[in-house]
Design an enzyme around this catalytic site. Structure first.
Site, PDB file in Angstrom:
ATOM      1  N   VAL A  22      56.251  74.215  -3.640  1.00  0.00           N
ATOM      2  CA  VAL A  22      57.258  75.042  -2.971  1.00  0.00           C
ATOM      3  C   VAL A  22      56.468  76.298  -2.594  1.00  0.00           C
ATOM      4  O   VAL A  22      56.238  77.168  -3.424  1.00  0.00           O
ATOM      5  CB  VAL A  22      58.453  75.352  -3.894  1.00  0.00           C
ATOM      6  CG1 VAL A  22      59.431  76.293  -3.195  1.00  0.00           C
ATOM      7  CG2 VAL A  22      59.150  74.064  -4.327  1.00  0.00           C
ATOM      8  N   PRO A  23      55.998  76.357  -1.342  1.00  0.00           N
ATOM      9  CA  PRO A  23      54.916  77.279  -0.964  1.00  0.00           C
ATOM     10  C   PRO A  23      55.300  78.751  -0.812  1.00  0.00           C
ATOM     11  O   PRO A  23      55.268  79.317   0.282  1.00  0.00           O
ATOM     12  CB  PRO A  23      54.417  76.691   0.349  1.00  0.00           C
ATOM     13  CG  PRO A  23      55.630  76.055   0.944  1.00  0.00           C
ATOM     14  CD  PRO A  23      56.403  75.505  -0.227  1.00  0.00           C
ATOM     15  N   CYS A  24      55.608  79.390  -1.925  1.00  0.00           N
ATOM     16  CA  CYS A  24      55.951  80.817  -1.892  1.00  0.00           C
ATOM     17  C   CYS A  24      54.756  81.670  -1.458  1.00  0.00           C
ATOM     18  O   CYS A  24      54.941  82.799  -0.998  1.00  0.00           O
ATOM     19  CB  CYS A  24      56.487  81.262  -3.241  1.00  0.00           C
ATOM     20  SG  CYS A  24      55.445  80.871  -4.643  1.00  0.00           S
ATOM     21  N   HIS A  25      53.550  81.115  -1.548  1.00  0.00           N
ATOM     22  CA  HIS A  25      52.363  81.860  -1.108  1.00  0.00           C
ATOM     23  C   HIS A  25      52.351  82.066   0.405  1.00  0.00           C
ATOM     24  O   HIS A  25      51.630  82.919   0.902  1.00  0.00           O
ATOM     25  CB  HIS A  25      51.074  81.146  -1.555  1.00  0.00           C
ATOM     26  CG  HIS A  25      50.902  79.781  -1.000  1.00  0.00           C
ATOM     27  ND1 HIS A  25      51.523  78.663  -1.556  1.00  0.00           N
ATOM     28  CD2 HIS A  25      50.190  79.327   0.056  1.00  0.00           C
ATOM     29  CE1 HIS A  25      51.185  77.588  -0.851  1.00  0.00           C
ATOM     30  NE2 HIS A  25      50.380  77.968   0.130  1.00  0.00           N
TER      31      HIS A  25
END
Length: 157
Positions: A124-127
């Site tokens: 879950v690409p919060c970056h």
């Protein structure tokens, strides 16, 4: 809850979940590391596919994960995490853009808090979420990790 610890170019990663799906992907270094609770059971086989996909991601061979996810959070948090999964590999969005995409254009600060509480980093690409000025903003595992992940994706687009 099952868990496994895998090695990565950015340090050891804790995977945890159950039959419902992956619930946690946490770095064991940095500000937001978690300790493995005594009642969790180590199970490498359970996470074999997740480990394989993460290895391929770090090699630049995988741009989209296909894993069963079961993050725990509020409905708002889950809506933010779902929106994060829609950010294409190698691209970024601002907190405001995420807020608009979930129909809450003024909730960009709340989006930031939900982003920070994302229990399944990388997948879950919060970056991929940055400040409105284009600068890297806080990342629970440190800006060096966020920068590493964004550069990894930038090179492989």
């Amino acid at each position: 809850m099952y868990y496994d610890i895998i090695e990565s170019p950015i340090g050891p990663i804790l995977l945890a979940g159950d039959e419902k799906g992956l619930k946690h992907l946490n770095f064991l270094q940095g500000k937001k590391r978690i300790e493995v609770p005594a009642d969790w059971v180590e199970n490498k086989d359970f996470f074999r596919e997740a480990a394989r996909q993460l290895e391929a991601y770090f090699l630049g061979e995988l741009k989209s994960f296909d894993l069963k996810l079961a993050p725990e959070g509020t409905d708002f948090q889950k809506s933010v995490w779902k929106a994060l999964c829609e950010i294409p590999y190698g691209e970024t969005r601002t907190y405001k853009e995420i807020a608009v995409s979930i129909g809450k254009p003024k909730a960009y600060r709340a989006v930031g808090l939900a982003n920070n509480r994302n229990p399944i980093a990388i997948i879950v690409p919060c970056h991929r979420v940055i400040g409105s000025d284009g600068k890297l903003t806080g990342y629970a595992s440190g800006l060096d990790v966020k920068e590493f992940l964004l550069k990894l994706e930038e090179k492989k687009v």
